[in-house]
Write a protein that holds these residues in place. Structure first.
Motif, PDB file in Angstrom:
ATOM      1  N   LEU A 122      -6.299   1.229  35.597  1.00 54.69           N
ATOM      2  CA  LEU A 122      -5.563   0.398  36.560  1.00 54.69           C
ATOM      3  C   LEU A 122      -5.896  -1.088  36.447  1.00 54.69           C
TER       4      LEU A 122
ATOM      5  N   PHE B 296     -14.120  -5.232  44.622  1.00 55.35           N
ATOM      6  CA  PHE B 296     -13.522  -3.894  44.745  1.00 55.35           C
ATOM      7  C   PHE B 296     -14.163  -3.134  45.890  1.00 55.35           C
ATOM      8  N   GLY B 297     -13.528  -2.037  46.247  1.00 56.74           N
ATOM      9  CA  GLY B 297     -14.092  -1.190  47.316  1.00 56.74           C
ATOM     10  C   GLY B 297     -13.552  -1.530  48.684  1.00 56.74           C
ATOM     11  N   GLU B 298     -12.564  -2.436  48.719  1.00 59.06           N
ATOM     12  CA  GLU B 298     -12.037  -2.854  50.025  1.00 59.06           C
ATOM     13  C   GLU B 298     -11.017  -1.867  50.574  1.00 59.06           C
ATOM     14  N   VAL B 299     -10.304  -1.149  49.673  1.00 57.88           N
ATOM     15  CA  VAL B 299      -9.171  -0.328  50.126  1.00 57.88           C
ATOM     16  C   VAL B 299      -9.654   0.768  51.081  1.00 57.88           C
ATOM     17  N   ALA B 300     -10.717   1.455  50.684  1.00 51.89           N
ATOM     18  CA  ALA B 300     -11.228   2.540  51.533  1.00 51.89           C
ATOM     19  C   ALA B 300     -11.690   1.987  52.881  1.00 51.89           C
TER      20      ALA B 300
ATOM     21  N   ARG C 119     -12.065   6.724  48.574  1.00 52.69           N
ATOM     22  CA  ARG C 119     -11.887   5.785  47.465  1.00 52.69           C
ATOM     23  C   ARG C 119     -10.625   6.121  46.696  1.00 52.69           C
ATOM     24  N   GLN C 120      -9.806   5.121  46.427  1.00 51.85           N
ATOM     25  CA  GLN C 120      -8.524   5.343  45.761  1.00 51.85           C
ATOM     26  C   GLN C 120      -8.626   5.315  44.241  1.00 51.85           C
ATOM     27  N   ALA C 121      -9.784   4.921  43.748  1.00 47.18           N
ATOM     28  CA  ALA C 121      -9.948   4.847  42.293  1.00 47.18           C
ATOM     29  C   ALA C 121     -11.438   4.914  41.969  1.00 47.18           C
TER      30      ALA C 121
ATOM     31  N   PRO D  98      -4.281  -3.482  46.240  1.00 45.52           N
ATOM     32  CA  PRO D  98      -3.728  -3.094  44.943  1.00 45.52           C
ATOM     33  C   PRO D  98      -2.982  -1.774  44.987  1.00 45.52           C
ATOM     34  N   THR D  99      -3.171  -0.987  46.016  1.00 46.92           N
ATOM     35  CA  THR D  99      -2.456   0.289  46.074  1.00 46.92           C
ATOM     36  C   THR D  99      -1.038   0.072  46.599  1.00 46.92           C
TER      37      THR D  99
ATOM     38  N   ALA E 256      -2.737  -4.631  40.624  1.00 45.21           N
ATOM     39  CA  ALA E 256      -3.847  -3.997  39.927  1.00 45.21           C
ATOM     40  C   ALA E 256      -4.464  -4.905  38.885  1.00 45.21           C
TER      41      ALA E 256
HETATM   42  N1  LIG Z   1      -4.429  -0.111  41.431  1.00 41.93           N
HETATM   43  C1  LIG Z   1      -5.498   0.216  42.142  1.00 41.93           C
HETATM   44  N2  LIG Z   1      -5.498   1.280  42.932  1.00 41.93           N
HETATM   45  C2  LIG Z   1      -6.556   1.584  43.658  1.00 41.93           C
HETATM   46  N3  LIG Z   1      -7.712   0.888  43.664  1.00 41.93           N
HETATM   47  C3  LIG Z   1      -7.781  -0.175  42.903  1.00 41.93           C
HETATM   48  C4  LIG Z   1      -6.711  -0.563  42.109  1.00 41.93           C
HETATM   49  N4  LIG Z   1      -7.086  -1.675  41.464  1.00 41.93           N
HETATM   50  C5  LIG Z   1      -8.328  -1.969  41.860  1.00 41.93           C
HETATM   51  N5  LIG Z   1      -8.763  -1.073  42.727  1.00 41.93           N
HETATM   52  C6  LIG Z   1     -10.083  -1.096  43.365  1.00 41.93           C
HETATM   53  O1  LIG Z   1     -10.764   0.131  43.127  1.00 41.93           O
HETATM   54  C7  LIG Z   1     -11.396   0.483  44.338  1.00 41.93           C
HETATM   55  C8  LIG Z   1     -11.796   1.908  44.528  1.00 41.93           C
HETATM   56  O2  LIG Z   1     -12.356   2.044  45.800  1.00 41.93           O
HETATM   57  P1  LIG Z   1     -11.485   1.620  47.054  1.00 41.93           P
HETATM   58  O3  LIG Z   1     -10.328   2.526  47.147  1.00 41.93           O
HETATM   59  O4  LIG Z   1     -12.357   1.446  48.228  1.00 41.93           O
HETATM   60  O5  LIG Z   1     -10.943   0.160  46.646  1.00 41.93           O
HETATM   61  C9  LIG Z   1     -10.373   0.079  45.367  1.00 41.93           C
HETATM   62  C10 LIG Z   1      -9.950  -1.261  44.860  1.00 41.93           C
HETATM   63  O6  LIG Z   1     -10.868  -2.242  45.240  1.00 41.93           O
END
Ligand SMILES: Nc1ncnc2c1ncn2[C@@H]1O[C@@H]2COP(=O)(O)O[C@H]2[C@H]1O
Ligand SMILES: Nc1ncnc2c1ncn2[C@@H]1O[C@@H]2COP(=O)(O)O[C@H]2[C@H]1O
Length: 464
Positions: A397, A406-410, A417-419, A453-454, A460
């Motif tokens: 991605l 990174f790590g903000e989405v969750a 975690r999305q990735a 980014p999701t 991404a």
């Molecule tokens: N396209 C993407 N989809 C999901 N997570 C992504 C993507 N690009 C970067 N990331 C990072 O990967 C992280 C995985 O953990 P989080 O889901 O907390 O937050 C996510 C984002 O910070």
């Protein structure tokens, strides 16, 4: 004081302080506030001392002593019930600390009988605390601050004028040690630039990986180790040497030059100031830091009360790792954070609060820093190195590098975690826990949300 009175007191104090700040317009507001409250404390203390002196003259004891002095076999006075309020910066439950002494207790509880110690309540932050530092690193302003806030004397003057004291407290209390030295933290002692110039190679103890792991486990609750980054932790672990002291050995002699900092592995150590026992420390606590931090003579004599095994850290490693580490890290984070685009909207003040809450982690090539599907606990900013982001459904991605996050989405969406984020080489990240993330990112949270980014197709590749 009732709750309402307390609230009123706080409001009045704060508005007075605000007026002072507006009138004087100081350049270093935090230092100004520190000095302001210290002088207020001094004024209040002076008043109490005077009251006590007057009462003493009239044969009244306003504040009956809480310390019993008894004589040992050789006639030396020992403090029995009450330990001094010295607080060591190292060790969460350090027996050096007197936890009965609530540093936040209303000043009306102040007991002049302990008045040589009481200033330490005001000084009860870690000895390396920024509160005592004048930040500008000049010796002259250091001495100026000492003059302004020296709590060792009720009138704020140097303790070298004992005649200025309205009365002499009972018992042998470590007057010489007290806050006097702590307020006079020398510019040299806390100046990272000076530390850098000391030529230094940390000693290496050659412990086996297993021994090192056991040691790390034993020390994991020591505040000293908790605050170190992974690299510094490794250096310290490798530099510690084991020392055995049979019962009654004098480990440290008051007045000597400082050579080692000690962590007690086994046994009990007693501390004496001017021949009076002032303290006792057991397993897991540490001692011998003061002389090393302040380049001052040893403040107490430390004697093995039982057979004692300690871990010893030499002076130079201690100074380099601890002092340089703590102070530089803050400066380093501040600089680093200024370069992080997503944090551009933070004020300087917000940025330094954030810097204080960050810690450093290091990963090696192939390490998964976060794993898809896991619960999210931390937010990460890349200080150096490169990472790949991939997910099961989306494949590769993004590639992240210095200044990216990174790590903000969750954390933002309360999702797993999305990735997966994997280190491509040696990666150093500045990490912020969930609560700090919510509290300290302020206006940057909106930017993070906007760049999720999701949710955006091309985000991404442009995470930052
Ligand atoms: N396209 C993407 N989809 C999901 N997570 C992504 C993507 N690009 C970067 N990331 C990072 O990967 C992280 C995985 O953990 P989080 O889901 O907390 O937050 C996510 C984002 O910070
Ligand atoms: N009341 C006390 N006053 C001074 N030092 C103390 C006291 N209690 C414990 N100590 C420890 O005794 C150590 C003696 O050496 P340092 O001055 O380097 O650091 C000192 C502290 O770690």
């Amino acid at each position: 004081m009732s709750h309402q009175q307390q609230q009123q007191f706080i409001t009045e104090e704060l508005s007075q302080l605000q007026r002072e700040i507006l009138t004087k317009n100081p350049t270093d507001i935090l230092q100004f506030c520190a000095n302001y409250f210290n002088s207020k404390l001094q004024a209040q203390r002076t008043h109490l001392w005077e009251q006590q002196a007057k009462a003493n003259a009239a044969g009244i004891d306003l504040f009956p002593p809480v310390t019993n002095i008894s004589l040992n076999a050789s006639g030396i006075g020992f403090l029995q019930d009450r330990q001094p309020s010295f607080k060591s910066p190292f060790g969460l439950n350090d027996p050096h600390s007197n936890h009965d002494d609530d540093p936040h207790a209303p000043a009306s509880n102040f007991n002049p009988q302990q008045s040589t110690q009481a200033p330490q309540s005001a000084n009860s932050e870690p000895a390396g605390s920024l509160f005592k530092s004048n930040f500008d690193g000049t010796a002259s302003s250091s001495s100026k601050i000492q003059k302004e806030v020296d709590p060792s004397s009720p009138n704020g003057e140097s303790s070298s004028h004992p005649s200025a004291l309205p009365f002499k407290p009972a018992g042998k209390i470590p007057i010489a040690f007290n806050a006097n030295r702590r307020t006079s933290v020398s510019a040299e002692a806390l100046n990272p630039a000076k530390l850098k110039s000391e030529s230094w190679k940390p000693p290496v103890n050659n412990l086996s990986a297993e021994e090192e792991a056991t040691l790390a486990q034993n020390l994991k609750n020591n505040f000293l180790f908790k605050q170190l980054d992974a690299q510094s932790k490794r250096t310290v672990l490798a530099a510690l040497s084991s020392r055995h002291f049979p019962k009654d050995t004098v480990i440290i002699k008051q007045g000597d030059e400082g050579d080692y900092f000690y962590i007690i592995e086994k046994g009990t150590v007693d501390f004496y100031v001017n021949d009076a026992k002032v303290n006792s420390s057991g397993e897991g606590s540490s001692f011998g830091e003061l002389a090393l931090m302040y380049n001052a003579p040893r403040a107490a004599t430390a004697i093995a009360a039982t057979d004692v095994t300690c871990w010893a850290l030499d002076r130079l490693t201690f100074r380099r790792i601890l002092l340089e580490g703590t102070f530089n890290r803050r400066l380093m984070y501040e600089d680093f954070l200024k370069g992080v685009k997503v944090l551009e909207s933070l004020s300087d003040h917000e940025r330094s609060k954030l810097a204080d809450a960050l810690w450093t982690e290091m990963y090696h090539a192939g390490d998964k820093i976060v794993t898809e599907g896991d619960q999210g606990e931390n937010f990460y900013l890349i200080e150096s190195g490169n990472c790949d982001v991939y997910s099961q459904s989306g494949g590769h991605l993004a590639r992240l590098t210095k200044g990216d996050y990174f790590g903000e989405v969750a954390l933002l969406n309360d999702l797993p975690r999305q990735a997966t984020v994997q280190a491509l080489d040696n990666v150093i990240v500045a990490t912020l826990g969930k609560s700090g993330f919510q509290r300290l990112l302020g206006p940057a949270v909106d930017v993070l949300k906007a760049q999720d980014p999701t949710k955006s197709h091309d985000a991404a590749t442009t995470v930052n």
